[in-house]
Design a protein around this motif. Structure first.
Motif, PDB file in Angstrom:
ATOM      1  N   THR A 273      41.317  27.630  54.865  1.00 54.95           N
ATOM      2  CA  THR A 273      39.984  27.783  53.982  1.00 54.95           C
ATOM      3  C   THR A 273      39.338  29.341  54.407  1.00 54.95           C
ATOM      4  OG1 THR A 273      39.389  25.612  54.228  1.00 54.95           O
ATOM      5  CG2 THR A 273      37.594  26.981  53.722  1.00 54.95           C
ATOM      6  N   VAL A 274      39.329  30.028  53.631  1.00 52.58           N
ATOM      7  CA  VAL A 274      38.982  31.430  53.664  1.00 52.58           C
ATOM      8  C   VAL A 274      37.475  31.684  53.023  1.00 52.58           C
ATOM      9  CG1 VAL A 274      41.256  32.390  53.653  1.00 52.58           C
ATOM     10  CG2 VAL A 274      40.036  32.086  51.440  1.00 52.58           C
ATOM     11  N   VAL A 275      36.800  32.647  53.574  1.00 49.43           N
ATOM     12  CA  VAL A 275      35.533  33.132  53.113  1.00 49.43           C
ATOM     13  C   VAL A 275      35.750  34.446  52.142  1.00 49.43           C
ATOM     14  CG1 VAL A 275      33.051  33.937  53.866  1.00 49.43           C
ATOM     15  CG2 VAL A 275      34.256  32.216  55.059  1.00 49.43           C
ATOM     16  N   ARG A 276      35.474  34.422  51.102  1.00 50.56           N
ATOM     17  CA  ARG A 276      35.566  35.606  50.186  1.00 50.56           C
ATOM     18  C   ARG A 276      34.747  36.636  50.619  1.00 50.56           C
ATOM     19  NH1 ARG A 276      37.760  36.080  45.200  1.00 50.56           N
ATOM     20  NH2 ARG A 276      37.592  33.625  44.626  1.00 50.56           N
ATOM     21  N   PRO A 277      35.253  37.885  51.009  1.00 53.25           N
ATOM     22  CA  PRO A 277      34.152  39.271  51.252  1.00 53.25           C
ATOM     23  C   PRO A 277      33.441  39.493  49.762  1.00 53.25           C
ATOM     24  CG  PRO A 277      36.652  39.888  50.943  1.00 53.25           C
ATOM     25  CD  PRO A 277      36.616  38.498  50.777  1.00 53.25           C
ATOM     26  N   PRO A 278      32.397  40.288  50.196  1.00 48.97           N
ATOM     27  CA  PRO A 278      31.995  41.001  48.933  1.00 48.97           C
ATOM     28  C   PRO A 278      32.762  41.892  48.239  1.00 48.97           C
ATOM     29  CG  PRO A 278      30.764  41.724  50.981  1.00 48.97           C
ATOM     30  CD  PRO A 278      31.697  40.993  51.189  1.00 48.97           C
ATOM     31  N   MET A 279      33.076  41.927  47.104  1.00 48.09           N
ATOM     32  CA  MET A 279      34.006  42.728  46.403  1.00 48.09           C
ATOM     33  C   MET A 279      33.478  43.183  44.902  1.00 48.09           C
ATOM     34  SD  MET A 279      37.726  41.043  47.467  1.00 48.09           S
ATOM     35  CE  MET A 279      37.185  39.663  46.852  1.00 48.09           C
ATOM     36  N   THR A 280      33.892  44.364  44.647  1.00 46.91           N
ATOM     37  CA  THR A 280      33.109  45.122  43.361  1.00 46.91           C
ATOM     38  C   THR A 280      33.672  44.871  42.188  1.00 46.91           C
ATOM     39  OG1 THR A 280      33.467  47.190  43.994  1.00 46.91           O
ATOM     40  CG2 THR A 280      31.244  46.314  44.603  1.00 46.91           C
ATOM     41  N   ASN A 281      35.115  44.911  42.259  1.00 48.94           N
ATOM     42  CA  ASN A 281      35.761  45.148  41.144  1.00 48.94           C
ATOM     43  C   ASN A 281      36.980  44.122  41.101  1.00 48.94           C
ATOM     44  OD1 ASN A 281      38.301  46.560  41.858  1.00 48.94           O
ATOM     45  ND2 ASN A 281      36.884  48.336  42.506  1.00 48.94           N
ATOM     46  N   VAL A 282      37.574  43.951  39.835  1.00 53.19           N
ATOM     47  CA  VAL A 282      38.697  42.746  39.713  1.00 53.19           C
ATOM     48  C   VAL A 282      40.155  43.573  40.361  1.00 53.19           C
ATOM     49  CG1 VAL A 282      40.093  41.839  37.590  1.00 53.19           C
ATOM     50  CG2 VAL A 282      37.681  42.288  37.335  1.00 53.19           C
ATOM     51  N   GLU A 283      39.986  44.600  40.356  1.00 53.69           N
ATOM     52  CA  GLU A 283      41.391  45.059  41.078  1.00 53.69           C
ATOM     53  C   GLU A 283      41.314  44.482  42.559  1.00 53.69           C
ATOM     54  OE1 GLU A 283      39.916  47.173  39.047  1.00 53.69           O
ATOM     55  OE2 GLU A 283      41.228  46.981  37.514  1.00 53.69           O
ATOM     56  N   GLU A 284      40.314  44.725  43.147  1.00 53.56           N
ATOM     57  CA  GLU A 284      39.926  44.258  44.432  1.00 53.56           C
ATOM     58  C   GLU A 284      40.124  42.792  44.689  1.00 53.56           C
ATOM     59  OE1 GLU A 284      36.500  46.020  47.154  1.00 53.56           O
ATOM     60  OE2 GLU A 284      35.909  45.613  45.133  1.00 53.56           O
ATOM     61  N   VAL A 285      39.490  42.124  43.643  1.00 51.87           N
ATOM     62  CA  VAL A 285      39.623  40.906  43.927  1.00 51.87           C
ATOM     63  C   VAL A 285      41.157  39.961  43.838  1.00 51.87           C
ATOM     64  CG1 VAL A 285      38.765  38.363  42.675  1.00 51.87           C
ATOM     65  CG2 VAL A 285      37.168  40.539  42.975  1.00 51.87           C
ATOM     66  N   ASP A 286      41.773  40.770  42.846  1.00 47.25           N
ATOM     67  CA  ASP A 286      43.195  40.497  42.769  1.00 47.25           C
ATOM     68  C   ASP A 286      44.137  40.903  43.838  1.00 47.25           C
ATOM     69  OD1 ASP A 286      42.951  39.707  40.119  1.00 47.25           O
ATOM     70  OD2 ASP A 286      43.785  41.433  39.036  1.00 47.25           O
ATOM     71  N   ALA A 287      43.916  41.992  44.545  1.00 46.78           N
ATOM     72  CA  ALA A 287      44.907  42.226  45.611  1.00 46.78           C
ATOM     73  C   ALA A 287      44.331  41.218  46.818  1.00 46.78           C
ATOM     74  CB  ALA A 287      44.290  43.744  46.184  1.00 46.78           C
ATOM     75  N   TRP A 288      43.072  40.872  47.055  1.00 44.86           N
ATOM     76  CA  TRP A 288      42.663  39.848  48.075  1.00 44.86           C
ATOM     77  C   TRP A 288      43.160  38.487  47.756  1.00 44.86           C
ATOM     78  CZ3 TRP A 288      39.643  35.607  48.146  1.00 44.86           C
ATOM     79  CH2 TRP A 288      39.119  35.252  49.625  1.00 44.86           C
ATOM     80  N   ASP A 289      43.129  38.146  46.520  1.00 47.62           N
ATOM     81  CA  ASP A 289      43.938  36.685  46.219  1.00 47.62           C
ATOM     82  C   ASP A 289      45.232  36.607  46.429  1.00 47.62           C
ATOM     83  OD1 ASP A 289      41.351  35.652  45.233  1.00 47.62           O
ATOM     84  OD2 ASP A 289      41.814  35.929  43.185  1.00 47.62           O
ATOM     85  N   GLU A 290      45.829  37.863  46.224  1.00 48.70           N
ATOM     86  CA  GLU A 290      47.364  37.950  46.630  1.00 48.70           C
ATOM     87  C   GLU A 290      47.654  37.924  48.024  1.00 48.70           C
ATOM     88  OE1 GLU A 290      50.335  41.554  45.384  1.00 48.70           O
ATOM     89  OE2 GLU A 290      49.234  40.867  43.876  1.00 48.70           O
ATOM     90  N   GLY A 291      46.821  38.428  48.557  1.00 49.30           N
ATOM     91  CA  GLY A 291      47.071  38.708  50.181  1.00 49.30           C
ATOM     92  C   GLY A 291      46.824  37.448  51.009  1.00 49.30           C
ATOM     93  N   VAL A 292      45.618  36.617  50.582  1.00 44.96           N
ATOM     94  CA  VAL A 292      45.440  35.336  51.231  1.00 44.96           C
ATOM     95  C   VAL A 292      46.488  34.149  50.799  1.00 44.96           C
ATOM     96  CG1 VAL A 292      43.058  35.739  51.751  1.00 44.96           C
ATOM     97  CG2 VAL A 292      43.614  34.641  49.598  1.00 44.96           C
ATOM     98  N   LYS A 293      46.923  34.193  49.496  1.00 49.40           N
ATOM     99  CA  LYS A 293      47.819  33.553  49.089  1.00 49.40           C
ATOM    100  C   LYS A 293      49.483  33.258  49.873  1.00 49.40           C
ATOM    101  CE  LYS A 293      45.961  32.192  44.509  1.00 49.40           C
ATOM    102  NZ  LYS A 293      45.605  32.946  43.340  1.00 49.40           N
ATOM    103  N   ALA A 294      49.664  34.926  49.925  1.00 44.92           N
ATOM    104  CA  ALA A 294      50.943  35.109  50.804  1.00 44.92           C
ATOM    105  C   ALA A 294      50.698  34.962  52.074  1.00 44.92           C
ATOM    106  CB  ALA A 294      51.364  36.665  50.681  1.00 44.92           C
TER     107      ALA A 294
END
Ligand code: FAD
Length: 210
Positions: free
Chosen positions: A104-125
């Motif tokens: 279970t992860v806590v999503r940090p505040p992010m401002t754009n779609v690219e950031e969110v995509d990169a974060w999603d990829e990192g936590v899934k890996a």
């Protein structure tokens, strides 16, 4: 993988905390509590105005935080008048094993779609690596090394009121980490509702919108 928001819950607080603080504080003057609705508040504010801080140590509160594990590392740097018990990544297995826990992860505040995509990829890996390690025979205390900093943790924090005020002074301030400010302000609002005389000045300073 579960993504959650941080939260704070009050578990315990000294009963009649403000009356206790007043009673203890009046020992210094050998005075009696005064009549009137705001007499206790006035006395407590007078004590605080003089930095007669030890009087606030007679009352304490226990709060349970659900937060980002990285933010919890900052929380446990506090040493004086404060105690912690935290979820163990050594003992809890996040492969939905014995305790049915999952990463279970806590999503940090992010401002754009690219950031969110990169974060999603990192936590899934990270999740995939953790599961592969467990499947390969790793104990949770070894597999945890691939868990991300944003892994959710539960941490129970007990502190006396003086220590809470010190904590809020550092952790609600604008230069604290945004996610630290978020949970610290949640905690401050909870304690202010219980003891407005003690926590009112901190609330006015750090949460002026309230
Ligand atoms: C914005 C911010 C950025 C930070 N960045 C970093 C960082 O990059 N790296 C890092 O390692 N830490 C960092 N910290 C952590 C910081 O250095 C403190 O460890 C943490 O905030 C706990 O504060 P404290 O010592 O005041 O609290 P407590 O440990 O609760 O102590 C309360 C008070 O007691 C007194 N006290 C406690 N212990 C002693 C002692 N041994 N000697 C003398 N007086 C003492 C001090 O007056 C202290 O303020 C940061 C903190 C903040 C708020």
């Amino acid at each position: 993988m579960k993504i959650i928001e941080p939260s704070v819950e009050l578990w315990a607080i000294t009963p009649n905390a403000e009356q206790l603080i007043e009673r203890a504080g009046r020992v210094a003057w050998q005075s009696e509590p005064k009549e009137g609705a705001d007499a206790t508040e006035k006395f407590i504010r007078m004590i605080m105005g003089k930095n007669h801080g030890s009087v606030l140590e007679h009352a304490s509160a226990t709060l349970s935080f659900i937060m980002d594990r990285g933010v919890s590392h900052e929380t446990v740097r506090h040493r004086v008048g404060i105690s912690f018990t935290q979820e163990s990544t050594r003992y809890v297995s996040y492969d939905k094993g014995k305790h049915g826990s999952q990463i279970t992860v806590v999503r940090p505040p992010m401002t754009n779609v690219e950031e969110v995509d990169a974060w999603d990829e990192g936590v899934k890996a990270a999740e995939e690596s953790y599961m592969r390690m467990i499947a390969a025979g790793s104990k949770p205390q070894i597999a945890r090394s691939v868990l991300p900093t944003c892994t959710k943790t539960q941490i129970v924090v007990s502190a006396n009121f003086r220590a809470w005020i010190h904590f809020f002074g550092l952790r609600c301030a604008p230069d604290a980490h945004p996610q630290m400010q978020q949970v610290a302000k949640m905690a401050l609002k909870i304690l202010w509702k219980e003891c407005p005389a003690v926590f009112g000045p901190a609330l006015a300073k750090w949460c002026p919108e309230e």
